[in-house]
Write an enzyme that holds these catalytic residues in place. Structure first.
Site, PDB file in Angstrom:
ATOM      1  N   ARG A 168     116.244  45.537 -30.230  1.00 17.06           N
ATOM      2  CA  ARG A 168     117.038  44.304 -30.121  1.00 17.06           C
ATOM      3  C   ARG A 168     116.814  43.622 -28.765  1.00 17.06           C
ATOM      4  O   ARG A 168     117.746  43.097 -28.159  1.00 17.06           O
ATOM      5  CB  ARG A 168     118.531  44.579 -30.332  1.00 17.06           C
ATOM      6  CG  ARG A 168     118.886  45.156 -31.671  1.00 17.06           C
ATOM      7  CD  ARG A 168     118.545  44.220 -32.834  1.00 17.06           C
ATOM      8  NE  ARG A 168     118.908  44.842 -34.092  1.00 17.06           N
ATOM      9  CZ  ARG A 168     118.095  45.621 -34.807  1.00 17.06           C
ATOM     10  NH1 ARG A 168     116.865  45.853 -34.373  1.00 17.06           N
ATOM     11  NH2 ARG A 168     118.485  46.157 -35.926  1.00 17.06           N
ATOM     12  N   SER A 241     126.568  41.778 -36.659  1.00 16.24           N
ATOM     13  CA  SER A 241     126.828  42.981 -35.863  1.00 16.24           C
ATOM     14  C   SER A 241     126.973  42.604 -34.395  1.00 16.24           C
ATOM     15  O   SER A 241     126.044  42.047 -33.801  1.00 16.24           O
ATOM     16  CB  SER A 241     125.676  43.979 -36.024  1.00 16.24           C
ATOM     17  OG  SER A 241     125.569  44.384 -37.372  1.00 16.24           O
ATOM     18  N   GLU A 351     125.147  42.832 -28.956  1.00 18.88           N
ATOM     19  CA  GLU A 351     123.913  42.214 -29.433  1.00 18.88           C
ATOM     20  C   GLU A 351     123.859  40.734 -29.050  1.00 18.88           C
ATOM     21  O   GLU A 351     122.823  40.262 -28.585  1.00 18.88           O
ATOM     22  CB  GLU A 351     123.790  42.362 -30.950  1.00 18.88           C
ATOM     23  CG  GLU A 351     123.280  43.707 -31.412  1.00 18.88           C
ATOM     24  CD  GLU A 351     122.729  43.662 -32.828  1.00 18.88           C
ATOM     25  OE1 GLU A 351     122.306  42.568 -33.267  1.00 18.88           O
ATOM     26  OE2 GLU A 351     122.716  44.706 -33.495  1.00 18.88           O
TER      27      GLU A 351
END
Length: 359
Positions: A168, A241, A351
């Site tokens: 990520r 998320s 994130e």
């Protein structure tokens, strides 16, 4: 009006971020033609301050109004770039909706992006976040990234190694003030090489009555799973998320498993830069934990403070029930992370990019 781009002052951004936060931009630049980008960036009020590149707004949280210019790329072309045997390179503009990109490739009979179906956002955001789902990361499919380098005021074409991808993460995410992603080239195939071993996909295909799936059927299965598990931003504000799945030393994971046998733990395959860290099995001495399990175990699933809350369906998803501010959502996220660290000794990282505050 300038050719190739449009300007709006004191522009509302509520409809441009999936959390539905009512932030405002001092100046919004909408770039219709990437060739006009140098001219737009040379405007005195733009060149003198920070520039926030905004795609679909699905991976950021406005904890405050952006300090400078917000730039939105509107170019949405996609085409076959080159083809050699079954190997095909597709080039897609940064402003194209990500799921539309995936569906276009499937319509051309191409395999490679099906596990990444229904991820919100734009093509330009995909390499920045190194988006991933159901056992596939976009770095595995990227042939090259075309970007504007603000340091040199020149367009560049970066191969995957140049992008410094990580979980990520990417060079673009670590240097947000330098890079503007203009387009992405994807290396795809006409010969299916399906990834079906991630939890849930095989069972979903079976429930659909499909014994021998193709890429389109895998995409449909992933789409069905995501729609069941994740709230629709059109119905309730969220950015998907909110936390990364934490990566910890294998010894820490083993200790946690001893106390919590139900904790999902996954092996971590090395990135090229980490090749020296893996053993003969091709796995690093690290393990990935389920952030959703950790958060749920701390009792946060379905929690609500005013309009800031956690989805009752998925513990990883923070939601805006109506008029929550970015600060309220950030405060809730910090309290969730603090409770997980206090109980399990595991640090959670967000994130989304947080605008106007540090994590």
């Amino acid at each position: 009006m300038n050719p190739g781009f449009r300007q709006r002052r004191d522009a509302g951004l509520r409809s441009r971020n999936t959390f539905g936060i009512g932030a405002r931009a001092p100046l919004l630049l909408e770039i219709d033609d990437p060739a006009a980008l140098p001219l737009a960036l040379a405007l005195p009020e733009v060149s003198a301050g920070p520039v926030l590149v905004l795609g679909g707004g699905s991976n950021l949280l406005f904890a405050a109004d952006p300090a400078g210019t917000v730039l939105a790329l509107r170019n949405q072309r996609i085409a076959l770039h080159s083809e050699q045997g079954d190997s095909v390179v597709v080039r897609a503009d940064a402003g194209l909706d990500w799921h539309a990109c995936v569906q276009w490739t499937l319509a051309q009979g191409l395999c490679g992006l099906e596990n990444l179906s229904l991820i919100p956002g734009t093509v330009g955001a995909a390499p920045i976040q190194n988006i991933g789902a159901y056992g596939v990361e976009v770095r595995d499919r990227i042939h090259a990234v075309e970007a504007w380098d603000r340091e040199t005021a020149m367009p560049v074409r970066l191969n995957p190694d140049d992008c410094a991808f990580a979980y990520r993460d990417s060079r673009f995410k670590r240097e947000p003030d330098r890079w503007i992603v203009l387009a992405v080239e994807f290396a795809l195939s006409r010969t299916p090489s399906l990834h079906l071993d991630y939890a849930g996909i095989a069972a979903e295909l079976e429930s659909m009555g499909i014994d021998t799936p193709g890429a389109k059927q895998v995409s449909e299965a992933v789409t069905r799973i995501r729609r069941r598990k994740l709230p629709d931003p059109a119905a309730i504000g969220n950015a998907g998320s909110f936390f990364k799945n934490p990566v910890v030393p294998a010894t820490h994971a083993d200790a946690l498993l001893g106390d919590h046998p139900g904790l999902p733990v996954f092996p971590v395959a090395p990135f090229p830069a980490d090749a020296a860290l893996h053993d003969a099995s091709g796995v690093t001495g690290l393990r990935k934990l389920s952030a959703a399990w950790l958060i749920d175990a701390c009792g946060w699933k379905g929690h609500r403070d005013g309009d800031a809350g956690v989805s009752a369906d998925h513990a990883l998803v923070l939601v805006n029930h109506g008029s929550a501010s970015g600060r309220q959502l950030l405060d809730l996220a910090r309290r969730i992370a603090a409770s997980v660290e206090a109980r399990f000794g595991v640090a959670l990282e967000p994130e989304p990019r947080i605008i106007g505050a540090d994590w």
